[in-house]
Write an enzyme that holds these catalytic residues in place. Structure first.
Site, PDB file in Angstrom:
ATOM      1  N   SER A   1      22.764  13.969 -78.253  1.00 42.19           N
ATOM      2  CA  SER A   1      21.503  14.685 -78.188  1.00 42.19           C
ATOM      3  C   SER A   1      20.827  14.446 -76.842  1.00 42.19           C
ATOM      4  O   SER A   1      21.458  14.626 -75.806  1.00 42.19           O
ATOM      5  CB  SER A   1      20.633  14.263 -79.372  1.00 42.19           C
ATOM      6  OG  SER A   1      19.696  15.257 -79.647  1.00 42.19           O
TER       7      SER A   1
ATOM      8  N   HIS B   1      22.867  16.526 -87.358  1.00 41.65           N
ATOM      9  CA  HIS B   1      22.823  16.289 -85.908  1.00 41.65           C
ATOM     10  C   HIS B   1      23.304  14.862 -85.593  1.00 41.65           C
ATOM     11  O   HIS B   1      22.819  13.889 -86.170  1.00 41.65           O
ATOM     12  CB  HIS B   1      21.367  16.473 -85.460  1.00 41.65           C
ATOM     13  CG  HIS B   1      21.165  16.443 -83.982  1.00 41.65           C
ATOM     14  ND1 HIS B   1      22.051  16.972 -83.072  1.00 41.65           N
ATOM     15  CD2 HIS B   1      20.135  15.937 -83.236  1.00 41.65           C
ATOM     16  CE1 HIS B   1      21.586  16.803 -81.852  1.00 41.65           C
ATOM     17  NE2 HIS B   1      20.430  16.173 -81.922  1.00 41.65           N
TER      18      HIS B   1
HETATM   19  C1  MCU Z   1      19.424  17.970 -78.356  1.00 43.00           C
HETATM   20  O1  MCU Z   1      18.534  17.034 -77.747  1.00 43.00           O
HETATM   21  C2  MCU Z   1      17.163  16.963 -78.086  1.00 43.00           C
HETATM   22  C3  MCU Z   1      16.471  18.290 -77.894  1.00 43.00           C
HETATM   23  O2  MCU Z   1      16.605  18.698 -76.540  1.00 43.00           O
HETATM   24  C4  MCU Z   1      15.013  18.170 -78.263  1.00 43.00           C
HETATM   25  O3  MCU Z   1      14.371  19.428 -78.184  1.00 43.00           O
HETATM   26  C5  MCU Z   1      14.838  17.625 -79.650  1.00 43.00           C
HETATM   27  O4  MCU Z   1      13.515  17.370 -79.854  1.00 43.00           O
HETATM   28  O5  MCU Z   1      15.517  16.407 -79.737  1.00 43.00           O
HETATM   29  C6  MCU Z   1      16.902  16.440 -79.508  1.00 43.00           C
HETATM   30  C7  MCU Z   1      17.326  15.007 -79.705  1.00 43.00           C
HETATM   31  O6  MCU Z   1      17.363  14.252 -78.770  1.00 43.00           O
HETATM   32  O7  MCU Z   1      17.482  14.618 -80.970  1.00 43.00           O
HETATM   33  C8  MCU Z   1      17.755  13.270 -81.219  1.00 43.00           C
END
Ligand code: MCU
Length: 401
Positions: free
Chosen positions: A213, A348
């Protein structure tokens, strides 16, 4: 010994004497200068990897080394901020599975630690992953995990985290760096420390980087900006990672609720403030997109792990961006050292078993030196189509000699 024999011996040691142990092949004499205003002309397709910013073609591997340096510079200037070199004061120590790094510059100094989790099997010196916040992959047997604590280096809570963390204590709160390039700096210092500290029992020539992420975005940046990293595995990195800004804008416009540049800069401090002007208006004037960030890793190992089940991640953008980037590995004669593995329907960052074989093939090839099959790893769970060459990538890969 006769004079002619002495002369022969002299000639045979001459290259060694000149090169020492660091001899590299003769490079292109000079790289083209970056034009004064490389952001002048908006480009709606992805930018051609094989054309310098001044319009010249990239035709050889030496040209590509110049182009990589140019891309690195452009990304730092307009999106990520500057990654400082190894600081002038540096020391490292290792005790009780904790690596301690002391760094000093311009009268400032910091100390940060990384914990190392050693595998219960395998043989020392161990290969290792630098895992941002521990990563989200199942730990591969025989591989050590070196945890990079992102918030300790550059805080990423929200948009108010700008300039917070040890990196900014060292380089000042006005440093151009966004959080990701600061973490990349820390990953490089961890490798410096491993190189200088054999008692860690980590093999500095077998280091990968991973994260999921937001930390997947960071893992990609770390792998792109240190060529000692032999394997880069961004997992579900989404926008700001393996997605391309332009493709994400387009899939949002087609109704997929995905993250784009204009949203991401309001959410967090992953980028330099220099990126705001593009994010808030248009990314089209940028002389790059993230296929070129991905391409900084080439021809080293890269496996992108994606999840097609969450629109926000923009897996279609990642697919197209990686496809466009794959032409770089192709041009370098190394198509098998990059792959992408997409799967659907899971939470996720929950690594599904369906991606395990792809992971094993890459880990065994790059961290254990095995001759595994990484040909055509391109799982397409989303069923995306992306023409090569096509509207997004109107170029064909040259063969770079
Ligand atoms: C996918 O990474 C991020 C994303 O860019 C954000 O918009 C969201 O809030 O959080 C994601 C993340 O890091 O989840 C753990």
């Amino acid at each position: 010994m006769s004079v002619s024999r002495l002369f022969f011996v002299f000639l045979s040691v001459l290259p060694l004497w000149i090169c020492g142990t660091t001899c590299t092949p003769v490079k292109r004499a000079t790289c083209p200068d970056i034009p004064a205003n490389p952001v002048a002309t908006p480009i709606t397709s992805l930018t051609n990897p094989f054309t310098f910013a001044n319009g010249q073609n990239v035709t050889t591997k030496d040209d590509w080394a110049c182009r990589q340096a140019e891309i690195s510079q452009l990304l730092q200037t307009y999106e990520l901020g500057s990654k400082p070199p190894k600081p002038s004061t540096f020391s490292a120590s290792f005790s009780r599975n904790t690596l301690t790094i002391n760094a000093g510059e311009n009268g400032n100094s910091i100390s940060f630690t990384s914990s190392i989790t050693f595998p219960t099997s395998g043989t020392a010196p161990f290969p290792a992953f630098i895992a941002l916040d521990g990563g989200s992959l199942p730990h591969p047997p025989g591989v050590a995990i070196i945890t990079l604590n992102t918030n300790d280096i550059a805080v990423q809570n929200d948009a108010s985290s700008r300039g917070q963390g040890k990196f900014f204590q060292l380089y000042g709160t006005n440093a151009s760096a966004g959080a990701m390039i600061a973490w990349a700096w820390a990953a490089s210092r961890i490798i410096d420390a491993i190189e200088a500290t054999p008692s860690t029992n980590i093999d500095p020539t077998k280091i990968g980087v991973t994260g999921c992420s937001r930390d997947g975005k960071g893992a990609l940046v770390a792998g792109a900006f240190d060529d000692r990293i032999v394997l880069t595995i961004p997992q579900e990195s989404g926008s700001g990672g393996t997605d391309c800004w332009r493709i994400s804008d387009s899939i949002l416009a087609s109704g997929v609720s995905t993250q784009t540049a204009s949203e991401i800069v309001q959410e967090n401090v992953w980028f330099s403030t220099a990126f705001d002007q593009f994010a808030s208006t248009s990314v089209d004037p940028l002389p790059f997109d993230h296929h070129l960030l991905i391409g900084l890793v080439a021809p080293r190992g890269l496996l992108a792990i994606d999840n097609t089940g969450i629109d926000w991640l923009g897996a279609e953008s990642s697919f197209g961006c990686l496809k466009a980037a794959s032409t770089i590995w192709e041009a370098l004669g190394s198509p098998d050292t990059m792959g992408f593995s997409q799967s659907a329907n899971h939470a996720h960052c929950a690594f599904p078993s369906s991606q395990q074989d792809d992971l094993n093939a890459f880990v065994n090839k790059f961290l254990f030196g095995q001759d595994t099959n990484t040909t055509n790893i391109e799982d397409n769970a989303g069923g995306y189509t992306f023409a090569m060459p096509g509207t997004w990538d109107p170029w064909t890969a040259p063969t770079l000699d």
